[in-house]
Design an enzyme around this catalytic site. Structure first.
Site, mmCIF file in Angstrom:
data_model
loop_
_atom_site.group_PDB
_atom_site.id
_atom_site.type_symbol
_atom_site.label_atom_id
_atom_site.label_comp_id
_atom_site.label_asym_id
_atom_site.label_seq_id
_atom_site.Cartn_x
_atom_site.Cartn_y
_atom_site.Cartn_z
ATOM 1 N N ASP A 23 -9.266 -4.337 -6.073
ATOM 2 C CA ASP A 23 -8.500 -3.739 -4.873
ATOM 3 C C ASP A 23 -9.656 -2.923 -4.101
ATOM 4 O O ASP A 23 -9.700 -2.890 -2.975
ATOM 5 C CB ASP A 23 -7.444 -2.905 -5.483
ATOM 6 C CG ASP A 23 -6.741 -2.359 -4.200
ATOM 7 O OD1 ASP A 23 -5.732 -2.861 -3.689
ATOM 8 O OD2 ASP A 23 -7.156 -1.319 -3.947
ATOM 9 N N HIS A 32 -8.304 -4.623 -1.008
ATOM 10 C CA HIS A 32 -7.074 -4.023 -0.802
ATOM 11 C C HIS A 32 -6.389 -4.394 0.796
ATOM 12 O O HIS A 32 -5.412 -4.583 0.880
ATOM 13 C CB HIS A 32 -7.158 -2.437 -0.875
ATOM 14 C CG HIS A 32 -5.915 -1.567 -0.607
ATOM 15 N ND1 HIS A 32 -5.249 -1.719 -1.514
ATOM 16 C CD2 HIS A 32 -5.552 -1.192 0.663
ATOM 17 C CE1 HIS A 32 -3.972 -0.889 -0.732
ATOM 18 N NE2 HIS A 32 -4.324 -0.493 0.286
ATOM 19 N N SER A 57 0.775 -1.061 -0.012
ATOM 20 C CA SER A 57 0.009 0.124 -0.023
ATOM 21 C C SER A 57 0.776 1.095 -0.070
ATOM 22 O O SER A 57 1.859 1.506 -0.857
ATOM 23 C CB SER A 57 -1.067 -0.103 1.351
ATOM 24 O OG SER A 57 -1.880 0.866 1.118
#
Length: 288
Positions: A214, A269, A97
């Site tokens: 995501d 995600h 991330s």
């Protein structure tokens, strides 16, 4: 706070360092409830990497991850560098991330790093531009079309998300105001551009992982250095100016055969770093 908010607001910087040895010493740097501890890695396959130790370091936790990106780069660099110095045969980096951008900052500004493989796991490498739940949490009164009014100011650049906010409709403002991503990409004047490029090119392999489900990285192809044009049509990495001009080494890595991309469907995600299929198919082979 929703899991998505908590994870992304904390930057969820997960950085794993593996030494190049028969039985490696691994170091995992992430933010976990103000604790520092050593443990066996839950994110690695013990049959392929036996005896791997994990060092967990808590930095820029939760709302602290909104601190400016360069501050985070320096903080993690200070934590990582001693580990690198003790790994004579080099290390691998896995960065998740926002952590993928933190790692790029480290690799660009650390002249004697010994990173072999840099694995970027669902990171907004080309920037972020989207109305997500996270954006609404940080900026409840703003949307993607007007966030530039705040992000591209001196005050806005004091927040991490604004450091890599890349509005395709206001590129002049992005280039003139972005204190992090535009500088890191060498899109904005940087007297250290050549040095940073050479530093980044010390890596032997760049692995980019992302996917269409995501739900946070927008566009998701940013994880592969693709991004929107002014019509919000995704322009692939090899047609991006940072690639064509080779501003920080992306084209050079590709020409060397040292750039690999993976597209994985069905992964949200907050699940990338715990998905066994992602680890088996996209990560494990690069940790040897």
């Amino acid at each position: 706070m929703k899991e998505e908010h908590k994870n992304i607001a904390s930057g969820n910087v997960r950085i794993l360092l593996y030494s190049q040895a028969a039985v490696g010493q691994g170091f995992k740097i992430e933010k976990i409830n103000q604790k520092t501890k050593t443990e066996t890695s839950a994110g690695t396959d013990s049959t392929t990497h036996p005896g791997t130790n994990v060092t967990v370091i808590d930095l820029f936790d939760h709302s602290e991850s909104l601190q400016p990106m360069w501050k985070q780069v320096e903080g993690f660099k200070d934590a990582i560098y001693p580990i690198m110095q003790n790994a004579a045969k080099g290390v691998h980096l896995i960065c998740y991330s926002q952590g993928g951008l933190v790692c790029r900052g480290i690799l660009s500004t650390l002249p004697d790093h010994n990173v072999d493989t840099f694995i970027s796991l669902s990171s907004p490498q080309a920037g972020q531009y989207g109305d997500t739940d996270y954006l609404k949490w940080v900026f409840p009164t703003l949307v993607k079309t007007n966030l530039f009014h705040f992000c591209y100011t001196h005050v806005g650049q004091g927040l991490s998300i604004c450091n890599y906010w890349n509005d395709p409709h206001h590129q002049d403002m992005y280039l003139n105001s972005s204190d992090f991503l535009a500088v890191l990409n060498n899109e904005r004047e940087n007297p250290d551009a050549t040095v940073w490029k050479n530093n980044f090119l010390r890596i032997k392999k760049l692995v980019l992982i992302g996917g269409p489900d995501d739900g946070v990285i927008t566009p998701w192809q940013s994880s592969h250095f693709a991004f929107y044009n002014e019509n919000e049509t995704v322009v692939e990495m090899r047609d991006q100016m940072v690639y064509l001009k080779d501003t920080f080494g992306l084209k050079t890595l590709d020409a060397r055969g040292d750039l690999v991309t993976y597209e994985m469907s069905g992964v949200q995600h907050t699940k990338w770093h715990s998905n066994q299929t992602v680890y088996t198919e996209c990560i494990a082979r690069w940790l040897t």
